[in-house]
Design a protein around this motif. Structure first.
Motif, PDB file in Angstrom:
ATOM      1  N   UNK A  83      82.082   5.810  25.787  1.00 44.08           N
ATOM      2  CA  UNK A  83      82.277   4.553  24.993  1.00 44.08           C
ATOM      3  C   UNK A  83      82.263   3.426  26.304  1.00 44.08           C
ATOM      4  N   UNK A  84      81.215   2.649  26.230  1.00 46.14           N
ATOM      5  CA  UNK A  84      81.153   1.722  27.287  1.00 46.14           C
ATOM      6  C   UNK A  84      81.185   0.053  26.673  1.00 46.14           C
ATOM      7  N   UNK A  85      81.738  -0.688  27.390  1.00 46.40           N
ATOM      8  CA  UNK A  85      82.031  -1.964  26.989  1.00 46.40           C
ATOM      9  C   UNK A  85      81.328  -2.923  28.393  1.00 46.40           C
ATOM     10  N   UNK A  86      80.575  -4.182  27.699  1.00 40.96           N
ATOM     11  CA  UNK A  86      79.866  -4.790  29.016  1.00 40.96           C
ATOM     12  C   UNK A  86      80.908  -6.069  28.596  1.00 40.96           C
ATOM     13  N   UNK A 107      86.283   4.371  34.260  1.00 37.19           N
ATOM     14  CA  UNK A 107      85.532   3.895  35.460  1.00 37.19           C
ATOM     15  C   UNK A 107      85.218   2.396  34.927  1.00 37.19           C
ATOM     16  N   UNK A 108      85.227   1.589  36.030  1.00 42.62           N
ATOM     17  CA  UNK A 108      84.559   0.101  36.062  1.00 42.62           C
ATOM     18  C   UNK A 108      83.408   0.002  36.968  1.00 42.62           C
ATOM     19  N   UNK A 154      86.727   8.031  21.883  1.00 44.97           N
ATOM     20  CA  UNK A 154      87.634   7.662  20.867  1.00 44.97           C
ATOM     21  C   UNK A 154      88.498   6.425  21.125  1.00 44.97           C
ATOM     22  N   UNK A 155      88.266   6.018  22.287  1.00 43.83           N
ATOM     23  CA  UNK A 155      89.184   4.651  22.756  1.00 43.83           C
ATOM     24  C   UNK A 155      88.427   3.364  22.680  1.00 43.83           C
ATOM     25  N   UNK A 156      89.197   2.615  21.974  1.00 44.77           N
ATOM     26  CA  UNK A 156      88.611   1.128  22.006  1.00 44.77           C
ATOM     27  C   UNK A 156      89.422   0.164  22.662  1.00 44.77           C
ATOM     28  N   UNK A 157      88.873  -0.142  23.676  1.00 48.68           N
ATOM     29  CA  UNK A 157      89.689  -1.025  24.766  1.00 48.68           C
ATOM     30  C   UNK A 157      89.639  -2.621  24.636  1.00 48.68           C
ATOM     31  N   UNK A 158      88.992  -3.078  23.436  1.00 52.86           N
ATOM     32  CA  UNK A 158      88.855  -4.367  23.269  1.00 52.86           C
ATOM     33  C   UNK A 158      90.109  -5.169  23.307  1.00 52.86           C
ATOM     34  N   UNK A 215      84.063 -14.320  29.271  1.00 57.59           N
ATOM     35  CA  UNK A 215      83.174 -15.257  28.637  1.00 57.59           C
ATOM     36  C   UNK A 215      82.692 -14.549  27.560  1.00 57.59           C
ATOM     37  N   UNK A 216      82.228 -13.436  27.703  1.00 56.37           N
ATOM     38  CA  UNK A 216      81.594 -12.423  27.064  1.00 56.37           C
ATOM     39  C   UNK A 216      82.043 -10.936  26.883  1.00 56.37           C
ATOM     40  N   UNK A 217      82.231 -10.452  25.701  1.00 53.70           N
ATOM     41  CA  UNK A 217      82.639  -8.939  25.675  1.00 53.70           C
ATOM     42  C   UNK A 217      82.063  -8.286  24.520  1.00 53.70           C
ATOM     43  N   UNK A 218      81.222  -7.249  24.906  1.00 53.18           N
ATOM     44  CA  UNK A 218      80.395  -6.591  23.738  1.00 53.18           C
ATOM     45  C   UNK A 218      80.470  -5.056  24.097  1.00 53.18           C
ATOM     46  N   UNK A 219      80.313  -4.150  22.934  1.00 58.52           N
ATOM     47  CA  UNK A 219      80.078  -2.749  22.887  1.00 58.52           C
ATOM     48  C   UNK A 219      78.754  -2.593  23.634  1.00 58.52           C
TER      49      UNK A 219
END
Length: 358
Positions: free
Chosen positions: A226-229, A251-252, A272-276, A291-295
């Motif tokens: 699961x990756x978030x930008x 990881x970051x 299975x984890x949603x970090x938003x 400024x921006x957060x997206x999957x």
């Protein structure tokens, strides 16, 4: 509509297609994908009846293409790669010629030609020589030839190769429209195109089918993490401490510095984890402005590369096993040969000794 049953195609030194099975349902638009040399073109040539399978059955709209080739081929319109056209003919003459080849009845011919010209957007160039047309229009003429006779199945091999973005968009729209009245098999190396047009995807590699599913499911199945930008302003460089504050982060990764002074990171967690929520809660407390957060979404291209790499690894992993067995056998043979030679030398020495004594 199309059934591929245990189909194999062998040549003297290679098996191009190895016991493949899949179906294309009535009214479906199916993408047929594979790297160069995977067996894709061979399969399409067998479906269109251009070459015969070594083993297996290909059934098109109820007709076995090996047993009833004329009836099966009548169900198919084929647009080959590279637009093989008669350059000395006008657009209208070419479509008429194709209609004559496909035995279209004379009384239906004029109406059908005009309909196909309108359908493929060739009206303004219908009386021009094909050699004088742009690449985009030549692709349309090739597609028009495939539509002659109103076949139930349209097979398109790289229909947008070499086109500019505007022409690609136009051909895509045309293919989507064709899908309303025809079953379409589309081969393409442009994976975003396949993702936008096709309802299902068949992926082939080393002559074997490695995946059959919708683009969405293939993307989902091959996504491991699961990756978030996240794009942030972080003047105090506190992003390095975030992993300690949010234990679910695995990881970051730093991605890039932006011109406006912000930075982009990829934050990876378990599927299975949603970090938003936690990121919105904790980052501002660390004086980090979001400024921006997206999957980060997996694409069909990501899925394709992963599936092909996995299939290639399987093929490679089989080879060393065979090599080890071969090496072991060779070593054993050499050992036996050495022992044999040693025994022969010993016997020869003993015989010489006996001869000397006499």
């Amino acid at each position: 509509m199309i059934e591929i049953k245990n189909v194999t195609k062998r040549y003297p030194n290679i098996t191009a297609v190895d016991n493949i099975n899949f179906e294309v349902k009535d009214g479906e638009i199916v993408g047929f994908l594979g790297p160069n040399g995977a067996g894709k073109s061979t399969t399409m040539n067998m479906i269109t009846g251009f070459i015969e399978p070594t083993e297996g059955q290909i059934i098109v709209n109820g007709y076995d293409i090996s047993k009833k080739p004329k009836k099966a081929k009548k169900q198919i319109g084929y647009m080959p790669e590279g637009t093989p056209l008669y350059m000395e003919l006008t657009v209208k003459e070419f479509i008429k010629y194709m209609a004559e080849l496909k035995s279209v009845k004379h009384k239906q011919m004029k109406e059908m030609i005009n309909k196909i010209i309108e359908q493929t957007g060739l009206k303004e160039v219908e009386n021009k020589l094909i050699r004088n047309l742009s690449r985009g229009y030549k692709q349309r003429v090739s597609l028009a030839g495939a539509l002659v006779g109103n076949p139930d199945v349209i097979v398109l091999d790289e229909p947008t190769v070499g086109l500019d973005p505007k022409q690609i968009t136009e051909i895509r729209s045309l293919i989507k429209e064709l899908g309303k009245n025809h079953t379409v098999i589309l081969s393409s190396h442009i994976l975003p195109e396949v993702s936008q047009i096709c309802e299902r995807v068949v992926i082939i590699n080393h002559g074997k089918i490695v995946a059959i599913d919708t683009p969405e499911k293939l993307e989902s199945k091959t996504k491991e993490k699961n990756a978030i930008l996240v794009t942030v302003e972080d003047q105090k460089e506190n992003m390095k401490n975030i992993k300690e504050l949010i234990k679910e982060i695995e990881e970051i990764k730093f991605i890039k510095d932006n011109q406006d002074g912000t930075k982009q990171y990829e934050i990876i967690s378990n599927e299975n984890v949603d970090l938003r929520k936690k990121l919105f809660e904790i980052l501002p407390k660390q004086e980090i402005t979001i400024f921006e957060l997206k999957k980060s979404e997996s694409t069909l291209e990501d899925a394709f590369i992963k599936l092909i790499d996995n299939a290639t690894e399987e093929v490679i992993s089989e080879e060393p096993v065979k090599d080890k067995e071969k090496i072991k056998k060779e070593k054993e043979e050499k050992k036996q040969e050495k022992a044999k030679q040693k025994k022969m030398k010993k016997e020869e020495k003993e015989n010489r000794k006996k001869g000397g004594e006499k």
